[in-house]
Design an enzyme around this catalytic site. Sequence first.
Site, PDB file in Angstrom:
ATOM      1  N   SER A 145      -6.841   2.144  -6.880  1.00  0.00           N
ATOM      2  CA  SER A 145      -7.245   3.127  -5.864  1.00  0.00           C
ATOM      3  C   SER A 145      -8.187   4.131  -6.503  1.00  0.00           C
ATOM      4  O   SER A 145      -8.166   4.312  -7.732  1.00  0.00           O
ATOM      5  CB  SER A 145      -6.005   3.859  -5.355  1.00  0.00           C
ATOM      6  OG  SER A 145      -6.362   5.040  -4.647  1.00  0.00           O
ATOM      7  N   TYR A 158       2.317   8.002  -5.746  1.00  0.00           N
ATOM      8  CA  TYR A 158       1.248   7.010  -5.592  1.00  0.00           C
ATOM      9  C   TYR A 158       0.184   7.194  -6.675  1.00  0.00           C
ATOM     10  O   TYR A 158      -0.217   6.233  -7.345  1.00  0.00           O
ATOM     11  CB  TYR A 158       0.640   7.168  -4.194  1.00  0.00           C
ATOM     12  CG  TYR A 158      -0.435   6.182  -3.832  1.00  0.00           C
ATOM     13  CD1 TYR A 158      -0.115   4.902  -3.403  1.00  0.00           C
ATOM     14  CD2 TYR A 158      -1.785   6.540  -3.875  1.00  0.00           C
ATOM     15  CE1 TYR A 158      -1.114   4.001  -3.037  1.00  0.00           C
ATOM     16  CE2 TYR A 158      -2.784   5.657  -3.511  1.00  0.00           C
ATOM     17  CZ  TYR A 158      -2.440   4.388  -3.088  1.00  0.00           C
ATOM     18  OH  TYR A 158      -3.427   3.504  -2.724  1.00  0.00           O
TER      19      TYR A 158
END
Length: 261
Positions: A145, A158
């Site tokens: 990401s 995350y």
Amino acid sequence: MYNDLEGKTAIITGGDSGIGAAIAERLGQEHMNVVINYHKNVDAANATKAVVEQNGGKAVIEQGDISDEDSANKLVQTAIDAFGGLDVFFNNAGMEKRCPTNEIPLEDWNRIVSVDLTGTFLGTKAALNYWLKNNKKGNIINTSSVHQQIPWPNFASYAASKGGVKLFTETTAMEYAKKNIRINQICPGAINTPINAKKFADPKTYAETVAMVPMGRIGKPEEVAAGAAWLASDQSSYVTGLSMYIDGGMVLYPSFQGGNG
Ligand code: BGC
């Protein structure tokens, strides 16, 4: 299209949804065989399978929780049983949850880390052992990401996982480079997928997100899949340890775009 991919076999975790489904469908266009892992949504997995087949590929679906080692090993066995081997392993399954760090229950933290980071490790381990045992070349592509790089308040679980994925990818890329195994990662930014559906349904959050993208728009899953296909193919044969940002420039400090400061 990348002709070398025709007839090759890939596994994709979380292949029933979002970026995972888009990658599976693209691999279908490349006439690959695809093992589609899903966790809960068998209908979505079957829908992805149907598109892979329409696109000219072959597919099987398999339920499994990627944070469980047996599930990861079983995926590799399924690729061998259904298609005779394995060429590319996509560690793609992921989850996220908004919660201030002082409030997140340990259970939620552990779940997110075990899917996003440990799941990547388990898929990698299963695939590596297959290639090493059979003396074959291999290719691993991890979905990381922009948040392997950009801090993300309220999403520490995350961001910490993806930061872990970054160094895991780079470390394993180095560790297995001499074994003819390439390991790279895709770093998507804001993409139109179910993970973002709730956020993007709110016009204010949508506008705030678009404002963080120098290109001024949300990305499409197919745009991520295009990068994935290149990394899967021999066209990227000299590439390992890469962080391929597919983010419309999100990682480039967008607040500087006006040229002030
Ligand atoms: C997250 C998305 C988020 C994007 C940009 C991704 O990794 O999954 O929810 O919109 O990063 O912040």
